[in-house]
Design a protein around this motif. Sequence first.
Motif, PDB file in Angstrom:
ATOM      1  N   VAL A  62       0.838  -1.198   0.000  1.00 14.21           N
ATOM      2  CA  VAL A  62       0.000   0.000   0.000  1.00 14.21           C
ATOM      3  C   VAL A  62       0.878   1.257   0.000  1.00 14.21           C
ATOM      4  N   VAL A  63       1.958   1.235   0.785  1.00 12.69           N
ATOM      5  CA  VAL A  63       2.891   2.372   0.836  1.00 12.69           C
ATOM      6  C   VAL A  63       3.499   2.617  -0.544  1.00 12.69           C
ATOM      7  N   LEU A  64       3.906   1.545  -1.207  1.00 10.14           N
ATOM      8  CA  LEU A  64       4.494   1.688  -2.543  1.00 10.14           C
ATOM      9  C   LEU A  64       3.466   2.239  -3.528  1.00 10.14           C
ATOM     10  N   GLY A  65       2.255   1.725  -3.463  1.00  8.74           N
ATOM     11  CA  GLY A  65       1.212   2.192  -4.366  1.00  8.74           C
ATOM     12  C   GLY A  65       0.852   3.649  -4.129  1.00  8.74           C
ATOM     13  N   ALA A  66       0.871   4.072  -2.863  1.00  9.76           N
ATOM     14  CA  ALA A  66       0.558   5.469  -2.532  1.00  9.76           C
ATOM     15  C   ALA A  66       1.558   6.416  -3.183  1.00  9.76           C
ATOM     16  N   ASN A  67       2.806   5.966  -3.307  1.00 11.04           N
ATOM     17  CA  ASN A  67       3.831   6.809  -3.935  1.00 11.04           C
ATOM     18  C   ASN A  67       3.599   6.964  -5.433  1.00 11.04           C
ATOM     19  N   ILE A  68       2.921   6.000  -6.051  1.00 10.04           N
ATOM     20  CA  ILE A  68       2.558   6.159  -7.462  1.00 10.04           C
ATOM     21  C   ILE A  68       1.310   7.037  -7.575  1.00 10.04           C
ATOM     22  N   GLY A  69       0.337   6.789  -6.711  1.00  7.07           N
ATOM     23  CA  GLY A  69      -0.915   7.538  -6.771  1.00  7.07           C
ATOM     24  C   GLY A  69      -0.741   9.028  -6.602  1.00  7.07           C
ATOM     25  N   THR A  70       0.233   9.426  -5.788  1.00  2.00           N
ATOM     26  CA  THR A  70       0.429  10.857  -5.525  1.00  2.00           C
ATOM     27  C   THR A  70       0.952  11.610  -6.745  1.00  2.00           C
ATOM     28  N   THR A  71       1.496  10.878  -7.722  1.00  2.19           N
ATOM     29  CA  THR A  71       2.020  11.550  -8.918  1.00  2.19           C
ATOM     30  C   THR A  71       0.895  12.049  -9.831  1.00  2.19           C
ATOM     31  N   ILE A  72      -0.313  11.533  -9.629  1.00  4.60           N
ATOM     32  CA  ILE A  72      -1.438  11.993 -10.442  1.00  4.60           C
ATOM     33  C   ILE A  72      -1.694  13.481 -10.187  1.00  4.60           C
ATOM     34  N   SER A  73      -1.489  13.905  -8.930  1.00  3.91           N
ATOM     35  CA  SER A  73      -1.695  15.315  -8.585  1.00  3.91           C
ATOM     36  C   SER A  73      -0.776  16.220  -9.386  1.00  3.91           C
ATOM     37  N   SER A  74       0.509  15.827  -9.484  1.00  2.00           N
ATOM     38  CA  SER A  74       1.456  16.679 -10.213  1.00  2.00           C
ATOM     39  C   SER A  74       1.096  16.766 -11.690  1.00  2.00           C
ATOM     40  N   GLN A  75       0.537  15.687 -12.255  1.00  2.00           N
ATOM     41  CA  GLN A  75       0.085  15.732 -13.643  1.00  2.00           C
ATOM     42  C   GLN A  75      -1.065  16.726 -13.805  1.00  2.00           C
ATOM     43  N   LEU A  76      -1.987  16.723 -12.841  1.00  2.00           N
ATOM     44  CA  LEU A  76      -3.116  17.662 -12.894  1.00  2.00           C
ATOM     45  C   LEU A  76      -2.646  19.103 -12.704  1.00  2.00           C
ATOM     46  N   PHE A  77      -1.661  19.287 -11.782  1.00  2.00           N
ATOM     47  CA  PHE A  77      -1.167  20.643 -11.521  1.00  2.00           C
ATOM     48  C   PHE A  77      -0.509  21.262 -12.750  1.00  2.00           C
ATOM     49  N   ALA A  78       0.035  20.395 -13.611  1.00  2.00           N
ATOM     50  CA  ALA A  78       0.724  20.905 -14.802  1.00  2.00           C
ATOM     51  C   ALA A  78      -0.260  21.483 -15.824  1.00  2.00           C
ATOM     52  N   PHE A  79      -1.548  21.141 -15.673  1.00  2.00           N
ATOM     53  CA  PHE A  79      -2.562  21.775 -16.520  1.00  2.00           C
ATOM     54  C   PHE A  79      -2.907  23.140 -15.936  1.00  2.00           C
ATOM     55  N   ASP A  80      -3.130  24.110 -16.793  1.00  2.00           N
ATOM     56  CA  ASP A  80      -3.480  25.455 -16.339  1.00  2.00           C
ATOM     57  C   ASP A  80      -4.999  25.536 -16.186  1.00  2.00           C
ATOM     58  N   LEU A  81      -5.501  24.978 -15.057  1.00  2.41           N
ATOM     59  CA  LEU A  81      -6.944  24.879 -14.856  1.00  2.41           C
ATOM     60  C   LEU A  81      -7.497  25.933 -13.902  1.00  2.41           C
ATOM     61  N   GLY A  82      -6.621  26.809 -13.394  1.00  7.47           N
ATOM     62  CA  GLY A  82      -7.048  27.775 -12.391  1.00  7.47           C
ATOM     63  C   GLY A  82      -8.185  28.664 -12.839  1.00  7.47           C
ATOM     64  N   GLN A  83      -8.166  29.086 -14.102  1.00 10.26           N
ATOM     65  CA  GLN A  83      -9.208  29.994 -14.583  1.00 10.26           C
ATOM     66  C   GLN A  83     -10.544  29.288 -14.790  1.00 10.26           C
ATOM     67  N   TYR A  84     -10.529  27.946 -14.769  1.00  9.38           N
ATOM     68  CA  TYR A  84     -11.768  27.184 -14.900  1.00  9.38           C
ATOM     69  C   TYR A  84     -12.221  26.597 -13.558  1.00  9.38           C
ATOM     70  N   ALA A  85     -11.608  27.027 -12.464  1.00  9.25           N
ATOM     71  CA  ALA A  85     -11.896  26.456 -11.150  1.00  9.25           C
ATOM     72  C   ALA A  85     -13.356  26.626 -10.753  1.00  9.25           C
ATOM     73  N   VAL A  86     -13.992  27.692 -11.235  1.00  9.21           N
ATOM     74  CA  VAL A  86     -15.382  27.966 -10.864  1.00  9.21           C
ATOM     75  C   VAL A  86     -16.319  26.853 -11.340  1.00  9.21           C
ATOM     76  N   VAL A  87     -15.923  26.098 -12.362  1.00  6.95           N
ATOM     77  CA  VAL A  87     -16.744  24.996 -12.876  1.00  6.95           C
ATOM     78  C   VAL A  87     -16.969  23.950 -11.790  1.00  6.95           C
ATOM     79  N   ALA A  88     -16.000  23.757 -10.912  1.00  2.01           N
ATOM     80  CA  ALA A  88     -16.155  22.831  -9.785  1.00  2.01           C
ATOM     81  C   ALA A  88     -16.610  23.559  -8.519  1.00  2.01           C
ATOM     82  N   MET A  89     -16.133  24.787  -8.330  1.00  2.00           N
ATOM     83  CA  MET A  89     -16.425  25.513  -7.090  1.00  2.00           C
ATOM     84  C   MET A  89     -17.898  25.903  -6.971  1.00  2.00           C
ATOM     85  N   LEU A  90     -18.507  26.366  -8.054  1.00  2.00           N
ATOM     86  CA  LEU A  90     -19.893  26.835  -7.979  1.00  2.00           C
ATOM     87  C   LEU A  90     -20.874  25.700  -7.670  1.00  2.00           C
ATOM     88  N   PRO A  91     -20.841  24.570  -8.415  1.00  2.00           N
ATOM     89  CA  PRO A  91     -21.738  23.464  -8.045  1.00  2.00           C
ATOM     90  C   PRO A  91     -21.452  22.946  -6.635  1.00  2.00           C
TER      91      PRO A  91
END
Length: 326
Positions: A90-119
């Motif tokens: 589980v510890v090893l798998g968690a270290n792979i799973g956390t890399t998904i966040s960095s992939q998402l962060f590399a997208f410039d999604l900040g200006q579209y944040a309201v699409v999730a925040m408003l609902p």
Amino acid sequence: MASSLISIILLGVSGLVLFLYAVSRLALALKHVAGDRVKKTLDRFTRTVPMAILTGTVVTTLLDSSSVVIILAIALVSAGALPFRNSLGVVLGANIGTTISSQLFAFDLGQYAVVAMLPGLLLLTLSKKRQGRTIGRALFCFGLLFFSLYIIGEAVSPLKEYKGVQAWLLKLENPVRGAGAGALITLLIQSSSATLGMVIKLAAKGLLTLPAGIAVMLGAELGTCSDTLLATIGRGRAALKTGLFHLGFNLISIALGLLLITPFTAFVLRLASHADVARQIAHAHVLFNVAGVLLFAPLVPLCQRLLDAWLPEEEEPAAPLAVSAA
């Protein structure tokens, strides 16, 4: 100039505070939504090392926090609900799973944040059911996560004009210095995701090079061990061994990463030459963690034996013999 720099710092820190709040509340909301299911999943699908790695990866991706998953595994080991050996996968798998966040962060999604925040806000305020409010909170915090990164990116953009800042950031290309900075920042803010998010945003604004980003990323992997080690306090030897395995995995992986950082950086450049630096750092995070897991996965039985020999389970005190009345 001084007032301008203070404004940059205040705006950047404000974005960081929002990010840390969003990360903690998002993890908490997702844990409430799927907490019991996660416990059952960890118990049911971690019987073998490959399944434990896969389960740790999926659960960390869903909960968006490797620390939460590893701490949950430590708690289950302490309670006897999860065997110590299963927790290593589980510890090893968690270290792979956390890399998904960095992939998402590399997208410039900040200006579209309201699409999730408003609902999310509407669900949070209008839903009469607790489950609906929790889902709304998760949606709102998910959007807030990217909005806070957008604020950080906008805050640091003017730093290009400050030669002193640029000179300091260039010094992070030194692997030891960069890793030290990453470990210290992560230790202070208790979030490797926040450290990676800032690194990716700095790179996106042209303030951080790939070698410096990789070095800071390596340090962040070490800094994230602090909260999982704290979670082992008072939980028994089995839980402590899980925390020590996480620390040992990161120490060895980081040491190898620092030794091989030049060819590793060259490999990332060759693999993702078409991508910008922010995306290259995100790819480097995935490659590094997956390589570490592939290296350690066959060694899980050996690690288990070594930790069991070093910290054997405490024997239960023998019950006193009953003395029959004469």
